[in-house]
Design a protein around this motif. Structure first.
Motif, PDB file in Angstrom:
ATOM      1  N   SER A 127      46.055  33.086  46.628  1.00 50.58           N
ATOM      2  CA  SER A 127      45.665  34.109  45.654  1.00 50.58           C
ATOM      3  C   SER A 127      45.361  33.528  44.272  1.00 50.58           C
ATOM      4  CB  SER A 127      46.767  35.168  45.548  1.00 50.58           C
ATOM      5  OG  SER A 127      48.008  34.577  45.226  1.00 50.58           O
ATOM      6  N   HIS A 128      46.083  32.490  43.875  1.00 49.26           N
ATOM      7  CA  HIS A 128      45.833  31.883  42.563  1.00 49.26           C
ATOM      8  C   HIS A 128      44.495  31.139  42.566  1.00 49.26           C
ATOM      9  CE1 HIS A 128      49.840  33.101  41.694  1.00 49.26           C
ATOM     10  NE2 HIS A 128      50.418  32.196  42.480  1.00 49.26           N
ATOM     11  N   TYR A 130      41.970  31.977  44.441  1.00 51.85           N
ATOM     12  CA  TYR A 130      40.930  33.017  44.455  1.00 51.85           C
ATOM     13  C   TYR A 130      40.698  33.580  43.060  1.00 51.85           C
ATOM     14  CZ  TYR A 130      38.430  37.316  45.574  1.00 51.85           C
ATOM     15  OH  TYR A 130      37.500  38.319  45.610  1.00 51.85           O
ATOM     16  N   ALA A 131      41.786  33.783  42.311  1.00 54.41           N
ATOM     17  CA  ALA A 131      41.667  34.369  40.972  1.00 54.41           C
ATOM     18  C   ALA A 131      41.200  33.378  39.924  1.00 54.41           C
ATOM     19  CB  ALA A 131      43.018  34.961  40.556  1.00 54.41           C
ATOM     20  N   ASN A 132      41.193  32.103  40.248  1.00 53.14           N
ATOM     21  CA  ASN A 132      40.789  31.094  39.273  1.00 53.14           C
ATOM     22  C   ASN A 132      39.375  31.380  38.762  1.00 53.14           C
ATOM     23  OD1 ASN A 132      39.513  28.376  38.462  1.00 53.14           O
ATOM     24  ND2 ASN A 132      41.685  27.894  38.591  1.00 53.14           N
ATOM     25  N   THR A 135      36.507  29.786  40.719  1.00 53.86           N
ATOM     26  CA  THR A 135      36.181  30.416  42.007  1.00 53.86           C
ATOM     27  C   THR A 135      35.421  31.712  41.790  1.00 53.86           C
ATOM     28  OG1 THR A 135      38.148  29.440  43.036  1.00 53.86           O
ATOM     29  CG2 THR A 135      37.147  31.317  44.149  1.00 53.86           C
ATOM     30  N   GLN A 136      35.878  32.535  40.844  1.00 56.38           N
ATOM     31  CA  GLN A 136      35.188  33.795  40.579  1.00 56.38           C
ATOM     32  C   GLN A 136      33.765  33.548  40.085  1.00 56.38           C
ATOM     33  OE1 GLN A 136      36.306  36.991  41.290  1.00 56.38           O
ATOM     34  NE2 GLN A 136      37.813  35.742  42.393  1.00 56.38           N
ATOM     35  N   THR A 151      35.079  40.869  50.156  1.00 58.69           N
ATOM     36  CA  THR A 151      36.314  40.748  49.383  1.00 58.69           C
ATOM     37  C   THR A 151      37.481  40.464  50.321  1.00 58.69           C
ATOM     38  OG1 THR A 151      35.493  42.303  47.727  1.00 58.69           O
ATOM     39  CG2 THR A 151      37.869  41.932  47.793  1.00 58.69           C
ATOM     40  N   THR A 154      44.477  41.723  50.941  1.00 58.89           N
ATOM     41  CA  THR A 154      45.749  41.457  50.282  1.00 58.89           C
ATOM     42  C   THR A 154      46.854  41.508  51.326  1.00 58.89           C
ATOM     43  OG1 THR A 154      44.981  42.388  48.185  1.00 58.89           O
ATOM     44  CG2 THR A 154      47.368  42.246  48.508  1.00 58.89           C
ATOM     45  N   GLY A 163      49.626  38.211  48.446  1.00 62.43           N
ATOM     46  CA  GLY A 163      48.631  38.121  47.387  1.00 62.43           C
ATOM     47  C   GLY A 163      47.247  38.379  47.934  1.00 62.43           C
ATOM     48  N   LYS A 164      46.254  38.408  47.054  1.00 63.51           N
ATOM     49  CA  LYS A 164      44.868  38.637  47.440  1.00 63.51           C
ATOM     50  C   LYS A 164      44.227  37.298  47.761  1.00 63.51           C
ATOM     51  CE  LYS A 164      40.736  41.141  45.958  1.00 63.51           C
ATOM     52  NZ  LYS A 164      40.151  41.974  44.883  1.00 63.51           N
ATOM     53  N   GLY A 165      43.686  37.189  48.955  1.00 63.20           N
ATOM     54  CA  GLY A 165      43.094  35.941  49.401  1.00 63.20           C
ATOM     55  C   GLY A 165      43.190  35.769  50.906  1.00 63.20           C
TER      56      GLY A 165
END
Length: 407
Positions: A127-128, A130-132, A135-136, A151, A154, A163-165
């Motif tokens: 998830s971290h 993905y949120a970086n 990556t976005q 998408t 989660t 987490g989301k990923g």
């Protein structure tokens, strides 16, 4: 026909723990009729062996672009040219970064760069990661370049926390891919057509806890909605049941009673091109519904219910027809053809689907059906006992052949 049938699909697999789910995804696509080939990164082969994918697909796996048994073909270009649909799954942060920036340093990424086929990216990572922001930024670049990105889900990650990923389940991925392909295929039989489908058995309230209904599960109507969407239609499903999964890409409106169904169908009908009345509408309702639960009388006397007919939706719609093609259903237990022919004529239908629900495997609740299709001034068409989705496809294909689609 299923949109996946005979489609050339290349699945690009990168090195993530979710790569095992690609095996299930490939199997689902093959069941739909696709021919699948696989390109893997070196890291992916540390999680699932190339031999596993080769055995599953019965196709050679591309892992090293410098190893080939055919000197007349460049490995990644040959696979890229063969590809009609490309799926990157799982797409790790590393693979996403490479594709977004045009880096092609192995067989998998050179194949991605070389193909002109539509590309679908299914991210899966921590998830971290993905949120970086990097990556976005890369995901936005993929979308800007015309790639299609799903998408991630989660849920529980390999690291032991949620987490989301997380990679979505393979069935959900196939649903998303299918709907994306439908949107990109303008020549499907029902493209640009608005199809309205009703499903399930309506419920007429006796009191706050009891109702009158029938044995319809709604499965046939839901199958028709799915088949119509597969054929490219813009589909609205009016459902009297809430316990079935809604086909991807289909809008659903829930109703309860015959009066509710009439009101909703009447609202949608003027802008509808093809109406499929698959719902099993209750023929009668209580004259008056009790506001409190009906209790047994102290003397245990019999209870008499006063019923009145519900509105005949198809008869009410018939005078309103302008360009609409209308399909009705007749579930019978006796005199099938006589009753069905009468309904076809009296309700001014373009096509009637008749079935004898007293037969095993036919009609309510099951996953199979056998029907007879009746059209004005034409010989009846009797199907074999088939799955309800195959019956739905037969119904709609017959309607299209009969002129249901207007230019």
């Amino acid at each position: 026909m299923d949109i996946w049938n005979q489609r050339h699909v290349t699945v690009v697999i990168s090195g993530g723990i979710a790569s095992y789910k690609a095996l299930v995804l490939i199997r689902l696509l093959m069941k739909r009729g696709a021919t699948v080939r696989v390109a893997m990164t070196a890291h992916a082969s540390e999680f699932v062996t190339p031999l596993t994918f080769q055995t599953l697909t019965q196709q050679p796996v591309v892992l090293d672009e410098f190893t080939t048994s055919d000197p007349h073909h460049v490995v990644h270009v040959a696979l890229a040219d063969w590809t009609e649909t490309m799926v990157l799954v799982p797409a790790t942060a590393n693979l996403i970064a490479k594709v977004a920036n045009g880096i092609a340093d192995d067989a998998a990424t050179t194949t991605v760069l070389a193909t002109t086929a539509p590309k679908f990216v299914i991210p899966a990572m921590n998830s971290h990661m993905y949120a970086n922001p990097a990556t976005q930024r890369n995901l936005k670049q993929l979308t800007a370049d015309g790639l299609f990105v799903l998408t991630p889900a989660t849920g529980m990650l390999a690291e032991g926390y949620a987490g989301k990923g997380r990679l979505p389940e393979p069935e959900a991925i196939v649903d998303w891919l299918t709907d994306q392909l439908i949107q990109q295929t303008p020549d499907l039989p029902l493209a640009h057509q608005r199809v309205l489908v009703t499903a399930g058995g309506t419920r007429e309230a006796l009191d706050p806890v009891r109702y009158i209904s029938n044995r319809s599960s709604g499965k046939m109507g839901y199958a028709v909605a799915q088949a119509a969407r597969e054929m490219g239609a813009d589909v609205t499903l009016i459902s009297a049941t809430r316990n079935l999964p809604v086909p991807t890409g289909v809008k659903v409106v829930y109703v309860q009673s015959a009066a509710d169904l009439l009101a909703q169908v009447s609202t949608e009908f003027p802008t509808t091109d093809l109406l499929v009345m698959a719902a099993a509408v209750s023929d009668y309702r209580p004259v008056q519904s009790a506001t409190e639960k009906i209790k047994k009388p102290a003397d245990h006397a019999d209870l008499t219910l006063q019923l009145t007919e519900t509105p005949d939706i198809l008869k009410r719609l018939a005078p309103q027809k302008t360009h609409q093609y209308v399909i009705g259903f007749a579930a019978e237990t006796q005199h099938l053809m006589t009753n069905a022919q009468r309904k076809l004529t009296s309700k001014k239908l373009d096509l009637l689907v008749a079935n004898d629900v007293s037969k095993p495997g036919v009609g309510f609740n099951g996953d199979t059906n056998q029907v007879t299709l009746l059209q004005p001034n034409q010989a009846p068409i009797k199907t074999a006992l088939l799955s309800k989705i195959e019956i739905a496809r037969t119904i709609l294909t017959t309607a299209v052949a009969a002129g249901a689609v207007q230019a």
